[in-house]
Design a protein around this motif. Sequence first.
Motif, PDB file in Angstrom:
ATOM      1  N   GLU A 268     -14.774  77.700  -8.506  1.00 51.06           N
ATOM      2  CA  GLU A 268     -14.727  79.148  -8.254  1.00 51.06           C
ATOM      3  C   GLU A 268     -15.959  79.585  -7.474  1.00 51.06           C
ATOM      4  O   GLU A 268     -15.869  80.346  -6.510  1.00 51.06           O
ATOM      5  N   ILE A 271     -15.780  78.385  -3.843  1.00 50.97           N
ATOM      6  CA  ILE A 271     -14.761  79.054  -3.036  1.00 50.97           C
ATOM      7  C   ILE A 271     -15.127  80.491  -2.746  1.00 50.97           C
ATOM      8  O   ILE A 271     -14.828  81.023  -1.683  1.00 50.97           O
ATOM      9  N   THR A 272     -15.766  81.155  -3.700  1.00 49.38           N
ATOM     10  CA  THR A 272     -16.087  82.562  -3.473  1.00 49.38           C
ATOM     11  C   THR A 272     -17.434  82.723  -2.800  1.00 49.38           C
ATOM     12  O   THR A 272     -17.902  83.828  -2.608  1.00 49.38           O
ATOM     13  N   GLY A 273     -18.045  81.626  -2.459  1.00 45.88           N
ATOM     14  CA  GLY A 273     -19.304  81.735  -1.718  1.00 45.88           C
ATOM     15  C   GLY A 273     -20.469  82.096  -2.602  1.00 45.88           C
ATOM     16  O   GLY A 273     -21.400  82.757  -2.159  1.00 45.88           O
ATOM     17  N   ARG A 274     -20.416  81.611  -3.833  1.00 48.67           N
ATOM     18  CA  ARG A 274     -21.546  81.937  -4.691  1.00 48.67           C
ATOM     19  C   ARG A 274     -22.641  80.907  -4.605  1.00 48.67           C
ATOM     20  O   ARG A 274     -23.765  81.176  -4.966  1.00 48.67           O
ATOM     21  N   PHE A 275     -22.302  79.712  -4.096  1.00 51.02           N
ATOM     22  CA  PHE A 275     -23.375  78.782  -3.780  1.00 51.02           C
ATOM     23  C   PHE A 275     -22.775  77.649  -2.962  1.00 51.02           C
ATOM     24  O   PHE A 275     -21.586  77.546  -2.824  1.00 51.02           O
ATOM     25  N   GLY A 276     -23.627  76.793  -2.482  1.00 51.60           N
ATOM     26  CA  GLY A 276     -23.167  75.613  -1.745  1.00 51.60           C
ATOM     27  C   GLY A 276     -22.843  75.969  -0.320  1.00 51.60           C
ATOM     28  O   GLY A 276     -22.278  75.204   0.379  1.00 51.60           O
TER      29      GLY A 276
ATOM     30  N   GLN B   5     -23.975  87.975  -7.000  1.00 48.90           N
ATOM     31  CA  GLN B   5     -24.469  86.629  -6.784  1.00 48.90           C
ATOM     32  C   GLN B   5     -23.681  85.839  -5.775  1.00 48.90           C
ATOM     33  O   GLN B   5     -23.641  84.621  -5.840  1.00 48.90           O
ATOM     34  N   ILE B   7     -23.690  84.503  -1.974  1.00 49.59           N
ATOM     35  CA  ILE B   7     -24.802  84.210  -1.085  1.00 49.59           C
ATOM     36  C   ILE B   7     -25.002  85.384  -0.128  1.00 49.59           C
ATOM     37  O   ILE B   7     -26.124  85.721   0.235  1.00 49.59           O
TER      38      ILE B   7
END
Lengths: 276, 240, 425
Positions: A268, A271-276, B5, B7
């Motif tokens: 999740e 995919i949602t762009g919260r890290f990586g 949160q 990016i």
Amino acid sequence: MNVAIETRDEFAVEVKGTVGFPFVDHPKFETRHVNVSYGDKQAIFDVGLDIGDKQIIAMIGPSGCGKSTYLRCLNRMNDTIPICRVSGEFKLDGEDIYADSQDPVLLRARVGMVFQKPNPFPKSIHDNVAYGARLHGLASNRSELDDIVEKSLTRAGLFKEVKDDLHRPGTGLSGGQQQRLCIARTIAVDPEVILMDEPTSALDPIATALIEELMTELSEKYSIAIVTHSMQQAARVSHRTAYFHLGKLVEVNDTNTVFTNPEHKLTENYITGRFG
Amino acid sequence: MEIGQHISQKYNEALETLRNQVLKMGGAVELQASNALKALLERDDELAELVATSDYKINKMEVEIDEECAQIIARRQPAAGDLRLLLATAKLVTDLERIGDEAEKIGRYAIKLAKKDTVMEMHAELSHLGELVLDMLHGSLDCFARMDADQAMNIVSEDDKIDKEFDALSRLLITHMMEDPRNIKNVLRVIWCARALERMGDHAQNICEYVIYLVKGKDVRHTSREQVRERYFAAEEKSK
Amino acid sequence: MKNTDIIRASLKRRYAKERRFRFYGFASIVVSVLFLLVLIVSISLKGYPAFQQTYIKVDITVDPVTLGISNTYDKNALFNANYAKLMRTSLQAMFPEVAGRKQKRALKQLVSRFAAYDLRDRVVDNPDLIGTRQSFWFVAKDDIDVFMKGGINRNLPESDRRIKDFQLEWIDQLERGGRLEKRFNRTFFTSGDSREPEQAGIKGALKGSVLTMLVTLLLSFPIGVAAAIYLEEFAPQNNRWVDIIEININNLAAVPSIVFGLLGLAVFISFFGVPRSAPLVGGLVLTLMTLPTIIIASRAAIKSVPPSIREAALAVGASKVQTTFHHVVPLAMPGILTGTIIGMAQALGETAPLLMIGMVAFVADIPQTITDPSTVLPVQIYLWSDSPERAFMERTSAAIMVLLAFLVIMNFIAVLLRKKFERRW
């Protein structure tokens, strides 16, 4: 206001096992307990995954997570890297491809590969496509060879654009055309599986769209595994999606599920762009 | 699940703004609803007039929020939780807007009823129904604010209370109509107000269902409570 | 905009630096070209007279009595007749007033010593000439030739000149009679080496060079390219033995060439008994010298083929060998050919190792096979430059011109081959 109410899994790097459905019935390619290391550095940790028959599976994940390495194991391209050590079970139609009796040359005729940067041979368009067929003796005379070339180029969606002069050098085509030429070259040997390593990352959006359309058509005949950096591409073309994270396989599910309601928190987040 | 949160800071801000707008709209709708009820019960025709003429604000908010959602979807191609958030928000504001419409209706009837005594005879029951509905509305918005699917589930289970109250009120109102035919016009107005209240309750429940979808990823609309609990909540209980 | 100001201030200096640099580059080119021009012009000036040869027209009565033959149709007899005497008498007939032993000898030496053989060949070819009176053109002696080309100053006192006054008179007389002519010096290209400058030619050395180059090319190209392919593509990486081989190959390129000559002498000639001074042994020695150059250049060319081509070929199902020979080597060809031509050009000009294996000997015959004794162009140049005769000076320069022309042609072929193989990827 940002109170985390639901935590399905710890937001940690520890991945215990793969969630979802890494294995399918009647797979084309079965892989179990795959471990790959480059010298001292381990790149892939205990991955088990099936490639479905006549399906497209997309492998996504941040850079350096091992998806390209895994892909290259499937046609034993990692054999060319001396410090690379591959262990695990790889069964194509039930046969172990790493057995001593197996010839990597024969394997690569059954499992083709398309690379990130289009790499046509510095030969004519016709000779590019004909090379593999000629090499393996798939045509007994010149007209049969021409037939194969025409069919492959048509299936790759390139024939109409180049048919007036097949003896032009392949390197003179545009980027998108070159990549389609490489695809035609791959399917000219009539493989069963096609591996694609970020096939459109070097191309413009329209060329990308053409190739994605091509992939969908090709999946009716071939099993396709594609590594991609673009999640939207994975969402558009694939039937199943596998998410890799730091060398481990986190989740495998059908694409709709992964993109509307993934099971694992790491998936999740990616995919949602919260890290990586 | 957390909204923030990403990016991309701008993405975070956009989603934050969206949520705040929804809560603001929710607050406005709550105010309309409670004012409408108050105007009805206290026969305050000025307040009723205010309620009846303030609905345009809520409509405007609905349009703005929908526009925001469309833009975020176009620009961010949201997936998974973010996608569900946007879909749920778009549907949620529709239900909020309808609640606003129902409040406006009550307001208009309240203007007419303010000059009569009709309401006094069923004050308690109306008041009770009204309280239930307002509580449910408040609760559902609270669930959205806190992304609390469990609480949403609880609220959804309580919809029969409203039905019971409404049935009781209906019986009472029918009795009134039978007692004196001259009452019929006004009693009908009251019935329609009660109906409006009951509808508000339905919409509040929809909001709770959207919250469950948003948080759990399961669309529980048109599924019986028992089935929902059994499938999605019991399993959670087991795995915890 | 502080940054812009700083940059602007530095720009002037930077542009000045650039202009200076470009000037240096240009100046370097000018200086190099100048040197080259001076070299070529000076050699050409010295060498071009060699392409002309003075001929003297002599009236000859082909008298069988003088020749000493009776049967004019006996080939053998014709061949062995006394043409020298015929020549002598004919010359004396032209200058009847000549007396005294010294002058008579000088008269005989108006024409080349080989003129008699020339006469013999004409008569043998056409016996009907016997009994007739003919005028033939014969090659003049080298002193006459040198004088005609202005190499001897007639104004010097007689004791300081090779051509004495009485000879001057004869020359003037011949000239007045229209009997002196300068023609294109075909002998230069048709005959081998000779003690007599007027008869000396480079055909032997040229053919020797060609044969030696052929042997060198046929040996060093396949061996060098194959070694490079093996080292780059097939040899195990990070293997100690392979590293040692690599180091040795690189070092061989720096070994002085004369050492290879010694090697050739000791191993090929003494141990294996290969005929001395033959193109075969010359080729073997030069192969050893050229191999490191070819290997190093080929390795660089093979290394520069992008790995994406190899991957593409492997992915289609080519084996390692097929990938190498169908794709890598053709793409590396321009570089390999360049290295080969550089090596060949170096080998062409090598003298020291060939001296060691005996090519310094005087070889007059033109070699027919690679085991015949021969000499090569650079050695021939060296030998001629050592000779005292004046006429050899111009021939040395002319030979140098031929050698340079040979090199230019080789490079030209290389450029053509490169263009043919060049691909764009």
